[in-house]
Design a protein around this motif. Structure first.
Motif, mmCIF file in Angstrom:
data_model
loop_
_atom_site.group_PDB
_atom_site.id
_atom_site.type_symbol
_atom_site.label_atom_id
_atom_site.label_comp_id
_atom_site.label_asym_id
_atom_site.label_seq_id
_atom_site.Cartn_x
_atom_site.Cartn_y
_atom_site.Cartn_z
ATOM 1 N N THR A 1 30.960 91.083 12.554
ATOM 2 C CA THR A 1 29.705 91.608 13.129
ATOM 3 C C THR A 1 28.479 91.046 12.410
ATOM 4 O OG1 THR A 1 29.774 93.548 11.664
ATOM 5 C CG2 THR A 1 30.835 93.753 13.826
ATOM 6 N N GLU A 2 28.701 89.990 11.610
ATOM 7 C CA GLU A 2 27.609 89.362 10.854
ATOM 8 C C GLU A 2 26.849 90.394 10.023
ATOM 9 O OE1 GLU A 2 25.367 87.325 13.849
ATOM 10 O OE2 GLU A 2 26.743 85.607 13.863
ATOM 11 N N PHE A 3 27.618 91.313 9.454
ATOM 12 C CA PHE A 3 27.135 92.342 8.535
ATOM 13 C C PHE A 3 26.155 93.323 9.190
ATOM 14 C CE2 PHE A 3 28.749 88.963 5.901
ATOM 15 C CZ PHE A 3 29.455 89.654 4.934
ATOM 16 N N ARG A 4 26.266 93.446 10.524
ATOM 17 C CA ARG A 4 25.521 94.531 11.174
ATOM 18 C C ARG A 4 26.179 95.872 10.859
ATOM 19 N NH1 ARG A 4 25.484 90.518 15.035
ATOM 20 N NH2 ARG A 4 27.304 91.388 16.093
ATOM 21 N N LEU A 5 27.476 95.817 10.557
ATOM 22 C CA LEU A 5 28.169 97.011 10.073
ATOM 23 C C LEU A 5 28.043 97.071 8.555
ATOM 24 C CD1 LEU A 5 31.472 96.959 12.170
ATOM 25 C CD2 LEU A 5 29.495 98.450 12.496
ATOM 26 N N GLN A 6 27.837 98.274 8.040
ATOM 27 C CA GLN A 6 27.738 98.486 6.596
ATOM 28 C C GLN A 6 28.625 99.660 6.202
ATOM 29 O OE1 GLN A 6 26.131 96.662 4.215
ATOM 30 N NE2 GLN A 6 25.746 95.198 5.872
ATOM 31 N N GLN B 1 28.486 101.729 16.541
ATOM 32 C CA GLN B 1 27.739 100.550 16.947
ATOM 33 C C GLN B 1 26.493 100.996 17.702
ATOM 34 O OE1 GLN B 1 30.616 98.101 19.093
ATOM 35 N NE2 GLN B 1 30.825 96.770 17.309
ATOM 36 N N ASP B 2 25.339 100.519 17.250
ATOM 37 C CA ASP B 2 24.073 100.896 17.878
ATOM 38 C C ASP B 2 23.723 99.904 18.978
ATOM 39 O OD1 ASP B 2 23.645 103.143 16.194
ATOM 40 O OD2 ASP B 2 23.019 101.800 14.590
ATOM 41 N N ASN B 3 23.807 100.360 20.222
ATOM 42 C CA ASN B 3 23.489 99.545 21.387
ATOM 43 C C ASN B 3 22.174 100.014 22.015
ATOM 44 O OD1 ASN B 3 25.954 98.217 21.038
ATOM 45 N ND2 ASN B 3 27.036 99.699 22.311
ATOM 46 N N LEU C 1 33.077 93.472 8.685
ATOM 47 C CA LEU C 1 31.712 93.136 8.278
ATOM 48 C C LEU C 1 31.356 91.717 8.706
ATOM 49 C CD1 LEU C 1 31.473 94.689 4.683
ATOM 50 C CD2 LEU C 1 31.079 95.760 6.905
ATOM 51 N N ASN D 1 27.664 102.678 8.630
ATOM 52 C CA ASN D 1 28.213 102.893 9.964
ATOM 53 C C ASN D 1 29.686 102.524 10.123
ATOM 54 O OD1 ASN D 1 27.775 100.157 9.683
ATOM 55 N ND2 ASN D 1 26.094 100.082 11.168
#
Length: 311
Positions: free
Chosen positions: A260-265, A216-218, A257, A198
């Motif tokens: 966002t605490e690695f919510r993004l990859q 970002q998935d909300n 990364l 993402n």
């Protein structure tokens, strides 16, 4: 014997290695300073070089206009008063004062033209001065294209791209999630292939810097965002509310990364690999079809009665 201005100019030209667009006497002060200090300024390329006086060949300070966020006039333009401009850069704020308001308007025109790559719509300048701005704009656009990392760096081109072959990303220092695509294309890739990742690194729209586009998935649904990444001499600046300076593009990616605490990859296209070393396995059905066809040809060749009728 006093040195001629021509000799000073030639040495400045050699030291900076940039085209001279405009120059003149200025007064400047940084945020927190009480008084303005006299200096001589030269706008070369997208940088203002500041000198102690007109006869010094080595600059004492410089302002990188690629980091310019805004340029504000402290008071409306008036013919009979000094002009003060506040330049807000990504890493500092400085005020420039020009005693002659007409000269100050010229400085504003040149600074904004170089920084934004377009001529400001409202300028109190003569037609000849506007013509000079048009010439500078054309020259600077050509210079930026020639200096652009898109032309001076070997980018990793993914197999899914139609731009060429894949190169060694580790040697180039370019993250694997870099794609030479537009913002719209990057958003389309992130929407259509959510399983790949993402976050995408791409060229910025000015073709001289970089940008990050991410999804970002909300709870209310996915949101697309883009952030500009400026290329500077010492690394890169991520243009956030509080700008972040990092040494490499890998560090740019790492910042997103970790924040966002690695919510993004990183967006990575899966690659296909061979599993067999040596000749490909034989296709027995294909070999049988070839053998039958050859046998037919032999039969037709040996018997005139079985040969196909020639039409």
């Amino acid at each position: 014997m006093a040195e001629s201005p021509v000799g000073v100019y030639k040495r400045r030209d050699t030291i900076t290695a940039l085209p001279l667009y405009y120059s003149g006497h200025l007064l400047k002060k940084y945020t927190g300073e009480k008084d303005f200090k006299k200096c001589y300024g030269e706008l070369r390329g997208s940088t203002i070089f500041l000198y102690t006086d007109q006869m010094h060949d080595t600059y004492s300070e410089k302002l990188d206009l690629q980091m310019l966020k805004s340029m504000v006039m402290d008071a409306p333009y008036q013919k009979n008063r000094s002009t003060i401009y506040t330049l807000t850069l990504s890493n500092e704020e400085v005020q420039l004062k020009v005693d002659n308001p007409n000269t100050g308007e010229e400085w504003r025109g040149f600074i904004m033209t170089v920084a934004t790559r377009e001529i400001p719509s409202k300028l109190q300048l003569l037609p000849g001065q506007i013509l000079r701005l048009e010439e500078v704009l054309s020259e600077e656009q050509k210079r930026q294209v020639a200096c652009s990392p898109l032309f001076t760096t070997t980018y990793p081109i993914h197999p899914s791209s139609s731009l060429g072959n894949t190169y060694d990303n580790t040697l180039n220092g370019i993250p694997l999630c870099f794609f030479p695509v537009s913002r719209q294309k990057a958003e389309k890739m992130l929407k259509e292939n959510t399983e790949y990742g993402n976050i995408i690194l791409r060229p910025s729209t000015d073709n001289t810097n970089y940008a990050i586009t991410l999804r970002q998935d909300n709870p209310s649904g996915p949101v697309m965002k883009s952030y500009k990444v400026l290329s500077i001499d010492t690394g890169f600046v991520i243009e956030l509310n509080s700008p972040v300076t990092v040494p490499s593009l890998e560090a740019v990616l790492d910042h997103f990364l970790m924040e966002t605490e690695f919510r993004l990859q990183p967006y990575l296209v899966p690659q296909t690999y061979d599993t067999c070393i040596g000749p490909e396995p034989k296709d027995l059905h294909q070999e049988l079809r070839i053998a039958v066809q050859r046998r037919k040809e032999q039969i037709y060749t040996g018997s005139p009665f079985l040969r196909p009728i020639q039409k």
